[in-house]
Design a protein around this motif. Structure first.
Motif, PDB file in Angstrom:
ATOM      1  N   GLU A   1       0.815  -1.211   0.000  1.00  0.00           N
ATOM      2  CA  GLU A   1       0.000   0.000   0.000  1.00  0.00           C
ATOM      3  C   GLU A   1       0.848   1.261   0.000  1.00  0.00           C
ATOM      4  O   GLU A   1       0.607   2.191  -0.749  1.00  0.00           O
ATOM      5  N   GLU A   2       1.899   1.212   0.825  1.00  0.00           N
ATOM      6  CA  GLU A   2       2.762   2.389   0.947  1.00  0.00           C
ATOM      7  C   GLU A   2       3.446   2.727  -0.371  1.00  0.00           C
ATOM      8  O   GLU A   2       3.452   3.881  -0.807  1.00  0.00           O
ATOM      9  N   THR A   3       3.991   1.656  -1.019  1.00  0.00           N
ATOM     10  CA  THR A   3       4.703   1.917  -2.285  1.00  0.00           C
ATOM     11  C   THR A   3       3.745   2.437  -3.351  1.00  0.00           C
ATOM     12  O   THR A   3       4.099   3.297  -4.154  1.00  0.00           O
ATOM     13  N   MET A   4       2.506   1.915  -3.332  1.00  0.00           N
ATOM     14  CA  MET A   4       1.503   2.384  -4.288  1.00  0.00           C
ATOM     15  C   MET A   4       1.268   3.878  -4.122  1.00  0.00           C
ATOM     16  O   MET A   4       1.282   4.636  -5.097  1.00  0.00           O
ATOM     17  N   LEU A   5       1.043   4.252  -2.853  1.00  0.00           N
ATOM     18  CA  LEU A   5       0.800   5.673  -2.567  1.00  0.00           C
ATOM     19  C   LEU A   5       1.998   6.505  -3.023  1.00  0.00           C
ATOM     20  O   LEU A   5       1.858   7.565  -3.617  1.00  0.00           O
TER      21      LEU A   5
ATOM     22  N   THR B   1       2.201   9.461  -6.019  1.00  0.00           N
ATOM     23  CA  THR B   1       2.723  10.810  -5.772  1.00  0.00           C
ATOM     24  C   THR B   1       3.806  11.132  -6.791  1.00  0.00           C
ATOM     25  O   THR B   1       3.862  12.227  -7.337  1.00  0.00           O
ATOM     26  N   GLU B   2       4.650  10.117  -7.057  1.00  0.00           N
ATOM     27  CA  GLU B   2       5.762  10.352  -7.966  1.00  0.00           C
ATOM     28  C   GLU B   2       5.306  10.685  -9.393  1.00  0.00           C
ATOM     29  O   GLU B   2       5.915  11.498 -10.068  1.00  0.00           O
ATOM     30  N   VAL B   3       4.196  10.054  -9.840  1.00  0.00           N
ATOM     31  CA  VAL B   3       3.739  10.355 -11.211  1.00  0.00           C
ATOM     32  C   VAL B   3       2.899  11.619 -11.257  1.00  0.00           C
ATOM     33  O   VAL B   3       2.384  11.982 -12.306  1.00  0.00           O
ATOM     34  N   GLY B   4       2.734  12.274 -10.107  1.00  0.00           N
ATOM     35  CA  GLY B   4       2.104  13.592 -10.138  1.00  0.00           C
ATOM     36  C   GLY B   4       0.629  13.641  -9.826  1.00  0.00           C
ATOM     37  O   GLY B   4      -0.025  14.638 -10.123  1.00  0.00           O
ATOM     38  N   ALA B   5       0.099  12.552  -9.230  1.00  0.00           N
ATOM     39  CA  ALA B   5      -1.326  12.561  -8.916  1.00  0.00           C
ATOM     40  C   ALA B   5      -1.605  13.407  -7.689  1.00  0.00           C
ATOM     41  O   ALA B   5      -0.747  13.588  -6.830  1.00  0.00           O
ATOM     42  N   LYS B   6      -2.825  13.949  -7.656  1.00  0.00           N
ATOM     43  CA  LYS B   6      -3.235  14.734  -6.500  1.00  0.00           C
ATOM     44  C   LYS B   6      -4.296  13.971  -5.726  1.00  0.00           C
ATOM     45  O   LYS B   6      -4.888  13.023  -6.235  1.00  0.00           O
ATOM     46  N   GLY B   7      -4.548  14.419  -4.494  1.00  0.00           N
ATOM     47  CA  GLY B   7      -5.639  13.871  -3.681  1.00  0.00           C
ATOM     48  C   GLY B   7      -5.569  12.372  -3.513  1.00  0.00           C
ATOM     49  O   GLY B   7      -6.559  11.664  -3.703  1.00  0.00           O
ATOM     50  N   ILE B   8      -4.359  11.865  -3.188  1.00  0.00           N
ATOM     51  CA  ILE B   8      -4.197  10.416  -3.106  1.00  0.00           C
ATOM     52  C   ILE B   8      -4.865   9.861  -1.860  1.00  0.00           C
ATOM     53  O   ILE B   8      -4.685  10.396  -0.768  1.00  0.00           O
ATOM     54  N   GLN B   9      -5.666   8.821  -2.047  1.00  0.00           N
ATOM     55  CA  GLN B   9      -6.442   8.263  -0.935  1.00  0.00           C
ATOM     56  C   GLN B   9      -6.451   6.745  -1.018  1.00  0.00           C
ATOM     57  O   GLN B   9      -6.216   6.173  -2.071  1.00  0.00           O
ATOM     58  N   THR B  10      -6.780   6.129   0.126  1.00  0.00           N
ATOM     59  CA  THR B  10      -7.017   4.692   0.138  1.00  0.00           C
ATOM     60  C   THR B  10      -8.496   4.466   0.421  1.00  0.00           C
ATOM     61  O   THR B  10      -9.076   5.144   1.267  1.00  0.00           O
ATOM     62  N   HIS B  11      -9.085   3.551  -0.346  1.00  0.00           N
ATOM     63  CA  HIS B  11     -10.507   3.231  -0.106  1.00  0.00           C
ATOM     64  C   HIS B  11     -10.603   1.757   0.232  1.00  0.00           C
ATOM     65  O   HIS B  11      -9.861   0.943  -0.303  1.00  0.00           O
ATOM     66  N   GLU B  12     -11.557   1.431   1.137  1.00  0.00           N
ATOM     67  CA  GLU B  12     -11.785   0.014   1.439  1.00  0.00           C
ATOM     68  C   GLU B  12     -13.143  -0.372   0.894  1.00  0.00           C
ATOM     69  O   GLU B  12     -14.126   0.338   1.079  1.00  0.00           O
ATOM     70  N   VAL B  13     -13.168  -1.476   0.174  1.00  0.00           N
ATOM     71  CA  VAL B  13     -14.436  -1.879  -0.433  1.00  0.00           C
ATOM     72  C   VAL B  13     -14.993  -3.100   0.288  1.00  0.00           C
ATOM     73  O   VAL B  13     -14.277  -4.073   0.446  1.00  0.00           O
TER      74      VAL B  13
END
Lengths: 264, 171, 388
Positions: free
Chosen positions: B151-155, B159-171
């Motif tokens: 999860e951490e590396t994904m986040l 961030t590295e590719v420039g995305a904003k508003g990064i969040q984790t969702h649980e389904v």
């Protein structure tokens, strides 16, 4: 309406759309084919309507040019009605930045093209009625232009064939006011086209004993006003509750989003 | 039921989105879903989608519609209820053409629309979740599946590719 | 960058062989059928009209795109442009038909006319007919030369005024074409069946020759690519040409059925006689006409992939072109001869005119750069995709 309830209704009507790329791809693929089907369907609808007249043996109705000429007339009157409504809507809900003179000009080009096609069809009918040597056909057309309903015929001719020719001038083509006025003329002209086709061919039968003049009953007038009411009610409901411009479609034709336009 | 975790991030420009997707692909990260407010041209090629099979379904339905239309009219006018219309033969192909055409179009359109809804799991009462309502407005969202460990590396990558508003969702 | 086309000696001699072979066969056919003058003149009319109309359809193709401000066609627009220059050559055939009109047009025998034909004689008489024929050819030729001149001038200058002028003249052409394409079809084809009339006829003939023009553009594009030119034409352009071929084949079929269905339903003897003749004396051609011109292109070009492959497009185009030749044949033969004939005369005349058409095309195509680089929409023609 309560915002929460409104949101629920829109959410239900959106069918669970998430804007997923896969859905968009399928949607595009489907839209393309539906559009491909809709085009011949428009042709077929107006063709069948014209068949209602042209498969008969009534002079003035039985002529082979009817199918494509009705299609062209439908595009012509359809564009005119869209222009009438569009110009009012644009002003009323302030869409000046979305609907521009360029759009107006393109639509007016369609008007002049289809209007001229309709004009050529009128003249072709007239000429071939003479050319055919068929006295009933010849009578039907002379009666149309110079009989008791001459005024309907010449209103049709002026509104449908002459007024759209003004769009050859760029100034008029790009003027909202002029377009609005001409589009009203076209609406009137196309109403009279149907009037001319139906009434002038029916008020003279093969037997002079059946000749008569047409007067509308109060039922007919009621239906006429009622169709206006129904149409405008639905139209106003639509612009009140749904987006008037499908922004997703507008965006997707802007070329910035295509991959090959990305500069390094 | 095991809970599934999803990481999301958004862009405000379709060009940035495509650039980011390419970067992610270069790092061999599988993209679960991309959500956009309008069809971004070229996105389907970048994501390597196969061409939809809807046209084929539509074609087959069209052929069925054609056969049904023609067959039904032929049966009605010659077997079930033969009537004399203006002295024309009971089986007269020209008069069948309009109806046949319209049934072909009807069947094709139904196959396309219902095929589309079923295949995309859309319809009244659909339980799809919008993680970010702005994807119907001006956000271009990337969704990544999380397998517990990273999860951490994904986040971090998002961030590295420039995305904003990064969040984790649980389904 | 865009390789200039050179009308090579090899191609020239091949086409000359085709022309000479066609001419020899045609002369042989004429000598064998000296007593059947109807057949000889019908052949002149058929091939004269068929190829002139294709050239005219090519000009319509350009004019309508210029007016519509479309971009994609600028990559191939020199092909229809060079095709359209055949009009004056084909016009000579139509002028030749004036000499032999008594062998084709029943109404031209002014001494023994029935009441119906007498009623038409203000329009259908040899003098008016000749004047109109000359007028059509002249008007088309003048406009085509004018537009060609503007197009050539745009190679040397990037002045936008040239483009705007071209648009004005295209509009003039469209207006002239809208009237003359119908009246020419009535004059040259419909009046063969002198008593028969159909208001749709002009548009029906137009749809036929326009789709033939598109088919011819594809065939010529293929030959040019095969010789190593026009390599800039990509799949998207082919796709659009394919769509034209597909769409207008359907449009032709639509007009065909509209005319047939209305006459069949109403069952008025004066009108049905047209189809009775064709169904009784040309039953096979009647069906073949529909199969080649509608069923074949419809089924082949429905899928997306087939419109993007030049080999499939080429085969379909050849089928459609043959189909419309047969369609024109069916417009002339039943009225002029009353029975089907096919022999070295027909083959010879067709090869001869086809050879002339191709020779004129390559000759004119070599005279100008293969693309209009100064057209403001030229760049746009490489910046688009067709939806998947």
């Amino acid at each position: 309406m309560v915002p929460g309830v409104k949101k629920k209704i829109y959410a239900f009507l959106s069918f669970g759309w998430t804007g997923s790329a896969k859905h968009w791809a399928r949607h595009e693929s489907m839209s393309l084919i539906l559009a491909g089907l809709a085009a011949p369907l428009v042709l077929s609808v107006h063709t069948i309507v014209s068949f209602d007249f042209a498969t008969s043996v009534i002079p003035g109705w039985h002529t082979t040019i009817f199918p494509p000429y009705f299609v062209s007339g439908a595009v012509f009157s359809g564009f005119a009605m869209v222009l009438t409504l569009m110009i009012i809507t644009r002003k009323a809900i302030h869409l000046e930045d979305y609907i521009t003179k360029a759009h107006l000009e393109s639509m007016n080009k369609i008007i002049i093209a289809t209007g001229s096609v309709v004009g050529i069809a009128y003249i072709t009918e007239l000429f071939v009625a003479w050319y055919s040597g068929n006295i009933y056909e010849q009578y039907a057309f002379v009666n149309r232009a110079f009989g008791p309903y001459w005024w309907a015929y010449w209103i049709m001719m002026t509104c449908n064939v002459v007024t759209p020719q003004l769009f050859w001038f760029k100034k008029i083509r790009r003027s909202f006011l002029a377009t609005f006025i001409i589009s009203i003329f076209v609406n009137i002209g196309m109403w009279f086209e149907r009037f001319v086709i139906i009434v002038t061919s029916l008020h003279r039968d093969f037997l002079p004993s059946s000749w008569s003049m047409y007067t509308p009953t109060w039922v007919e007038i009621g239906i006429y006003i009622g169709t206006f009411g129904l149409f405008f009610t639905l139209f106003f409901l639509f612009i009140r509750f749904f987006p008037v411009i499908a922004i997703a479609e507008v965006k997707s034709v802007l070329k910035t989003s295509a991959e090959k336009f990305i500069k390094k | 039921m095991k809970q599934k975790k999803i990481v999301s991030g958004y862009f405000t420009d379709d060009k940035d989105l495509i650039v980011a997707i390419k970067k992610l692909q270069a790092r061999n990260i599988a993209i679960a879903d991309v959500r956009t407010p309008f069809p971004v041209h070229g996105l389907d090629t970048v994501l390597k989608f196969k061409r939809s099979r809807l046209p084929r379904a539509g074609f087959i339905a069209g052929v069925i519609g054609l056969c049904v239309g023609l067959g039904f009219q032929a049966w009605v006018f010659t077997k079930a209820w033969p009537l004399n219309f203006g002295g024309k033969p009971n089986f007269s192909l020209p008069s069948f053409i309009p109806v046949t055409f319209e049934l072909t179009v009807l069947f094709t359109a139904f196959a396309l629309v219902f095929g589309f809804l079923i295949r995309s799991k859309l319809g009244p009462g659909s339980d799809a979740v919008l993680y970010d309502e702005a994807v119907t407005d001006d956000h271009f969202q990337i969704l990544l599946d999380v397998k517990d460990s990273n999860e951490e590396t994904m986040l971090q990558t998002l961030t590295e590719v420039g995305a904003k508003g990064i969040q984790t969702h649980e389904v | 960058m865009y390789k200039q086309f050179e009308f090579s000696q090899k191609l020239k001699s091949r086409l000359l062989i085709l022309i000479v072979l066609g001419a020899l066969l045609a002369i042989g056919g004429i000598l064998l059928n000296l007593d059947d003058t109807h057949r000889i003149w019908a052949n002149v009319l058929l091939n004269g009209f068929f190829f002139t109309a294709i050239a005219l359809g090519a000009m319509f193709f350009i004019a309508v795109h210029v007016l519509g401000e479309s971009g994609w066609q600028t990559s191939i627009s020199r092909i229809p442009e060079a095709m359209s220059l055949y009009v004056p050559v084909g016009g000579l055939f139509m002028l030749l038909v004036l000499v032999g009109m008594h062998n084709i047009y029943h109404w031209s025998h002014t001494e023994d006319l029935d009441a119906i034909l007498k009623g038409k004689s203000a329009f259908l008489n040899p003098v008016a007919f000749s004047i109109r024929t000359v007028a059509y050819i002249l008007a088309w030729t003048v406009l085509i030369f004018k537009i060609r001149k503007l197009s050539l001038a745009s190679d040397k200058s990037d002045n936008i005024k040239l483009f705007n002028k071209n648009r004005t003249w295209s509009a003039v052409f469209i207006v002239v074409f809208a009237v003359t394409s119908s009246t020419a079809a009535w004059d040259w084809i419909m009046s063969i069946d002198s008593h028969w009339y159909s208001t749709l006829f002009g548009w029906y003939i137009f749809s036929g020759f326009f789709v033939s023009a598109v088919a011819m553009i594809i065939i010529l594009l293929f030959t040019l690519r095969n010789m190593g030119y026009m390599q800039h034409v990509n799949e998207e352009h082919l796709h659009d040409l394919g769509k034209y071929l597909f769409g207008f084949s359907i449009f032709w079929a639509y007009l065909w059925i509209a005319q047939y269905l209305l006459i069949w339903y109403s069952n008025i003897p004066e009108e049905t006689i047209y189809y009775v003749k064709r169904l009784e004396d040309f039953p096979n051609l009647f069906i073949i006409n529909l199969v080649l011109n509608f069923v074949a292109p419809f089924l082949v070009l429905m899928a997306r992939g087939t419109k993007r492959k030049i080999n499939i497009l080429l085969i379909t185009s050849i089928i459609v072109l043959c189909g419309h030749w047969i369609d024109t044949y069916l417009g002339i033969w039943p009225g002029a001869l009353g029975h089907a004939t096919f022999g070295i005369l027909e083959i010879g005349m067709t090869l001869f005119t086809l050879g002339l058409f191709l020779f004129a095309f390559y000759h004119n195509f070599a005279k100008a750069p293969v693309v209009q680089e100064n057209n403001p929409y030229f760049k746009e023609s490489f910046d688009y995709d067709n939806i998947r």
